[in-house]
Motif scaffolding. Structure first.
Motif, short mmCIF file in Angstrom:
data_model
loop_
_atom_site.label_atom_id
_atom_site.label_comp_id
_atom_site.label_asym_id
_atom_site.label_seq_id
_atom_site.Cartn_x
_atom_site.Cartn_y
_atom_site.Cartn_z
N GLN A 507 0.85 -1.19 0.00
CA GLN A 507 0.00 0.00 0.00
C GLN A 507 0.88 1.24 0.00
O GLN A 507 1.82 1.35 0.78
N GLU A 508 0.58 2.17 -0.90
CA GLU A 508 1.27 3.46 -0.96
C GLU A 508 0.23 4.56 -0.86
O GLU A 508 -0.54 4.76 -1.80
N ASN A 509 0.20 5.24 0.31
CA ASN A 509 -0.79 6.30 0.56
C ASN A 509 -2.19 5.72 0.38
O ASN A 509 -2.57 4.79 1.07
N HIS A 510 -2.96 6.21 -0.58
CA HIS A 510 -4.33 5.74 -0.79
C HIS A 510 -4.41 4.84 -2.02
O HIS A 510 -5.44 4.81 -2.71
N SER A 511 -3.34 4.12 -2.33
CA SER A 511 -3.32 3.26 -3.51
C SER A 511 -2.74 1.90 -3.15
O SER A 511 -2.01 1.75 -2.18
N LEU A 512 -3.10 0.89 -3.96
CA LEU A 512 -2.48 -0.43 -3.91
C LEU A 512 -1.57 -0.55 -5.13
O LEU A 512 -1.97 -0.22 -6.25
N VAL A 513 -0.33 -1.03 -4.90
CA VAL A 513 0.63 -1.18 -5.98
C VAL A 513 1.09 -2.64 -6.02
O VAL A 513 1.56 -3.18 -5.02
N PHE A 514 0.92 -3.29 -7.20
CA PHE A 514 1.36 -4.66 -7.41
C PHE A 514 2.42 -4.67 -8.51
O PHE A 514 2.37 -3.88 -9.45
N GLU A 515 3.38 -5.61 -8.37
CA GLU A 515 4.41 -5.80 -9.38
C GLU A 515 4.46 -7.27 -9.77
O GLU A 515 4.44 -8.15 -8.90
N VAL A 516 4.51 -7.53 -11.07
CA VAL A 516 4.71 -8.89 -11.60
C VAL A 516 6.04 -8.87 -12.33
O VAL A 516 6.19 -8.23 -13.38
N ILE A 517 7.04 -9.57 -11.77
CA ILE A 517 8.41 -9.54 -12.27
C ILE A 517 8.78 -10.94 -12.77
O ILE A 517 8.58 -11.93 -12.07
N ASP A 518 9.28 -11.03 -13.99
CA ASP A 518 9.75 -12.32 -14.52
C ASP A 518 11.17 -12.18 -15.04
O ASP A 518 11.63 -11.09 -15.33
N ASN A 519 11.86 -13.31 -15.14
CA ASN A 519 13.23 -13.33 -15.66
C ASN A 519 13.25 -13.86 -17.08
O ASN A 519 14.19 -14.53 -17.50
N GLY A 520 12.16 -13.55 -17.83
CA GLY A 520 12.05 -14.05 -19.20
C GLY A 520 12.94 -13.31 -20.17
O GLY A 520 13.90 -12.62 -19.80
N ILE A 521 12.58 -13.44 -21.45
CA ILE A 521 13.44 -12.90 -22.52
C ILE A 521 13.29 -11.41 -22.68
O ILE A 521 14.10 -10.77 -23.36
N GLY A 522 12.24 -10.81 -22.07
CA GLY A 522 12.02 -9.38 -22.22
C GLY A 522 11.61 -9.02 -23.64
O GLY A 522 11.39 -9.89 -24.49
N PHE A 523 11.50 -7.71 -23.89
CA PHE A 523 11.12 -7.28 -25.23
C PHE A 523 11.54 -5.84 -25.46
O PHE A 523 11.81 -5.10 -24.53
N ASP A 524 11.59 -5.47 -26.74
CA ASP A 524 11.87 -4.10 -27.16
C ASP A 524 10.54 -3.38 -27.28
O ASP A 524 9.68 -3.77 -28.08
N ARG A 525 10.34 -2.31 -26.50
CA ARG A 525 9.06 -1.60 -26.48
C ARG A 525 8.68 -1.06 -27.85
O ARG A 525 7.53 -1.11 -28.26
N ASN A 526 9.66 -0.57 -28.61
CA ASN A 526 9.36 -0.01 -29.93
C ASN A 526 8.86 -1.07 -30.90
O ASN A 526 7.95 -0.83 -31.69
N VAL A 527 9.44 -2.28 -30.82
CA VAL A 527 8.97 -3.37 -31.69
C VAL A 527 7.55 -3.75 -31.36
O VAL A 527 6.70 -3.97 -32.23
N VAL A 528 7.22 -3.82 -30.06
CA VAL A 528 5.87 -4.19 -29.64
C VAL A 528 4.87 -3.15 -30.12
O VAL A 528 3.77 -3.48 -30.58
N LEU A 529 5.23 -1.87 -30.03
CA LEU A 529 4.31 -0.82 -30.48
C LEU A 529 4.06 -0.92 -31.97
O LEU A 529 2.94 -0.71 -32.46
N LYS A 530 5.11 -1.22 -32.76
CA LYS A 530 4.93 -1.33 -34.20
C LYS A 530 4.04 -2.53 -34.56
O LYS A 530 3.23 -2.48 -35.48
N GLN A 531 4.19 -3.64 -33.81
CA GLN A 531 3.40 -4.84 -34.09
C GLN A 531 1.99 -4.76 -33.54
O GLN A 531 1.15 -5.60 -33.84
N ARG A 532 1.74 -3.72 -32.70
CA ARG A 532 0.42 -3.49 -32.12
C ARG A 532 -0.07 -4.71 -31.33
O ARG A 532 -1.23 -5.11 -31.42
N THR A 533 0.83 -5.33 -30.57
CA THR A 533 0.45 -6.44 -29.69
C THR A 533 0.20 -5.90 -28.30
O THR A 533 0.28 -4.72 -28.05
N GLY A 534 -0.05 -6.79 -27.35
CA GLY A 534 -0.30 -6.38 -25.97
C GLY A 534 -1.73 -5.97 -25.71
O GLY A 534 -2.00 -5.07 -24.93
N TYR A 535 -2.69 -6.65 -26.37
CA TYR A 535 -4.09 -6.28 -26.19
C TYR A 535 -4.58 -6.57 -24.77
O TYR A 535 -5.41 -5.84 -24.24
#
Length: 583
Positions: A507-535
């Protein structure tokens, strides 16, 4: 009266302002010019009274500073754990000697930081300590036994939250020029009285206080009709003046005659101590200003009339200009036209009103568009919810049957997978409610990861670090499981070696904050934006903002080959109304 009404209805606002300014100045000019000589003496008294009042306020502020300083020292002493432990000690132990030493150091610090404190006493029937900076104690042996029977000690102990001040009646050390402040000390846990603190303050502090104050007259400080301090060297005269002051019966300002001389007496009362602060000024020292004030007053009245007339012209022009713009705004609003071409003066009051008018109009148009979009999204969400209620009930019941058949056939992996999958469907259904708890979301993630571990032969190592105090918080459902699923399929499946997922929640002030962390292959944000994935992530982000507002949602940090961290921020305290609307 009718004449003025008709005249007022015919005049414009600009002319009304000019006329009002001139009349407001001219009428006082005529009155002052006619009666100035008659009321000049009274004007001088009022002037001196005002000046003296400011002086008394300054003295009052200085006294408050000293009193607050002493009382703050008392608060430190009162709230100190060392003080509390010292007064509650009854046996002579090693810990008692240590506590006594720490208390002594505290008293030394307090008296050292306040040079006008001559002595500080702290004690009760079991323990006591007297820290002397100046002078010598008038008591010998057990001080508490000597003072507990005095009238002033009883007055101190009758005070509940605040202390009490004494003068002359209390001689705690060998000096006749002292003020004394006393206060009972209570146990911070039981609120029982466990002791008393007493400060002895040198009255010479008043001399230091008044040394930089320039005044022709005299300053006297009284307590209960008795003189505490006077800056006059003629003590007999001061004593006689005190008798006259006590006869004023609460008046703040008065002319007093003594020995054929007139004095202007002004009184003020210090609220912290109830001390009377008295200023006494000889009347003859101010009469010399009479002629000068009379000439200056006439000149100022004439200049004031000219300035008022000129100022009225400027102000009327400024006000009427902004009012004209405001009238144009109202006309455009009636026609639902844009207001981009109209600009008000942000420093003018009427301009501020006009600016707020435009802001509210534009915001209202924006809210109408947002309301329309929100209603469309709400209808779509209702449709999706109705569709999701068709099959899961059947699947949930079927999976329960599979579980019992696998148990009967002693096929543990199949039974385990079936019960976890059934649990996922059960938590997804959530009895048809759109709002669930943090615990349900965590349980759903655990069931999903356990299924994936059966599939991938326990390759996924996961940690869930969420404070159990947050388990009962209400949030919208299906937030964490889609993020974990996204991490498995897009981050871990294509990575050789061990797989790790960490889920943090706080809890941070009046909010709940969650994190999902993985040690996977990761990705390039610009490539994902161009492919329009992440629906899926986009859908979750839109649901959060629709429910909690634009200040909440998802943030993603990822590097190729380094893994991905998805942060989710949502609000607390979902109302029943909000929950109902979300469903």
């Amino acid at each position: 009266m009718n004449f003025f009404n008709r005249l007022g209805s015919r005049l414009s606002i600009k002319r009304k302002i000019i006329l009002l300014a001139m009349l407001s100045t001219l009428i006082p000019l005529l009155i002052v010019g006619t009666f100035s000589y008659i009321y000049m003496n009274k004007a001088i008294e009022n002037k001196i009274s005002e000046t003296t009042t400011n002086l008394l306020s300054l003295i009052d502020w200085n006294i408050n500073t000293i009193v607050n300083d002493i009382q703050s020292s008392g608060e430190i002493l009162y709230a100190s754990n060392d003080t509390q432990d010292f007064l509650k000690q009854k046996d002579l132990t090693k810990e008692a000697y240590v506590t006594q030493g720490e208390t002594r150091d505290l008293l030394i610090t307090i008296s050292s930081n306040n040079p006008y404190i001559n002595a500080v006493y702290l004690g009760n029937e079991n323990n006591e300590y007297l820290q002397l900076s100046k002078g010598q104690s008038v008591y010998y042996g057990k001080i508490y036994e000597h003072i507990r029977g005095t009238d002033w000690f009883k007055e101190i102990m009758e005070k509940d939250l605040y202390g009490i001040w004494f003068h002359d009646d209390v001689n705690f050390i060998e000096s006749s020029n002292l003020l004394t402040y006393g206060r009972p000390i209570k146990d911070l846990q039981t609120l029982d009285v466990i002791g008393v603190m007493i400060f002895s303050i040198d009255k010479a502090i008043f001399k230091d206080m008044f040394k930089d104050i320039e005044q022709d007259g005299e300053i006297i400080i009284l307590d209960k009709g008795k003189m505490i301090y006077s800056n006059s060297e003629d003590k007999l005269k001061s004593t006689k003046m005190v008798e006259r002051i006590n006869a004023l019966e609460g008046k703040k300002s008065e002319m007093v005659t003594m020995n054929n001389e007139n004095y202007i007496v002004n009184l003020d009362v210090n609220k912290l101590t109830n001390w009377k602060i008295v200023s006494i000024m000889p009347y003859k020292s101010i009469v010399k200003e009479f002629d000068f004030i009379r000439k200056v007053s006439v000149l100022l009245l004439i200049i004031t009339l000219l300035i008022a007339t000129f100022s009225a012209l400027l102000i009327s022009n400024k006000i009427t200009k902004q009012l004209s713009l405001l009238r144009d705004v109202i006309k455009k609003m009636r026609k639902r036209e844009k207001l981009d071409t109209i600009s008000f003066d942000p420093e003018d009051e009427v301009g501020k009103i006009g600016h707020q008018f435009i802001s509210l109009y534009n915001r209202n148009n924006e809210l109408m568009v947002e309301l329309y979009e929100s209603q469309i999204k709400e209808k779509e969400a209702e449709l999706k919810t109705l569709q999701s209620h068709i099959n899961p009930h059947f699947l949930y019941n079927t999976l329960n049957s599979i579980f019992w058949m696998a148990e009967k056939a002693k096929m543990k992996p199949i039974a385990k997978m079936a019960i976890h999958l059934a649990n996922i469907f059960k938590l997804t259904l959530n009895d048809g409610e759109y709002i669930t708890s943090v615990k349900n979301e965590i349980d759903q993630v655990k069931s999903y990861l356990d299924i994936q571990n059966i599939r991938y032969d326990n390759r996924i190592q996961y940690q869930i670090n969420v404070d159990e105090n947050l388990y009962d918080e209400r949030i919208i459902k299906l937030l964490l499981q889609p993020l974990v699923e996204n991490a498995v399929y897009h981050g871990l499946e294509m990575k050789p070696g061990g797989w790790e997922i960490i889920i943090n929640g706080k809890q941070e002030n009046h909010s709940l904050v969650f994190e999902v962390i993985d040690n996977g292959i990761g990705f390039d944000r610009n490539v994902v934006l161009k492919q329009r994935t992440g629906y899926a992530l986009k859908n979750i982000n839109e649901r959060i903002r629709l429910q909690y507002g634009p200040g909440y949602g998802l943030t993603i940090h990822s590097e190729e080959g380094q893994g991905t961290t998805v942060s989710l921020r949502i609000g607390l305290d979902i109302s029943e109304k909000s929950a109902g609307e979300g469903a």
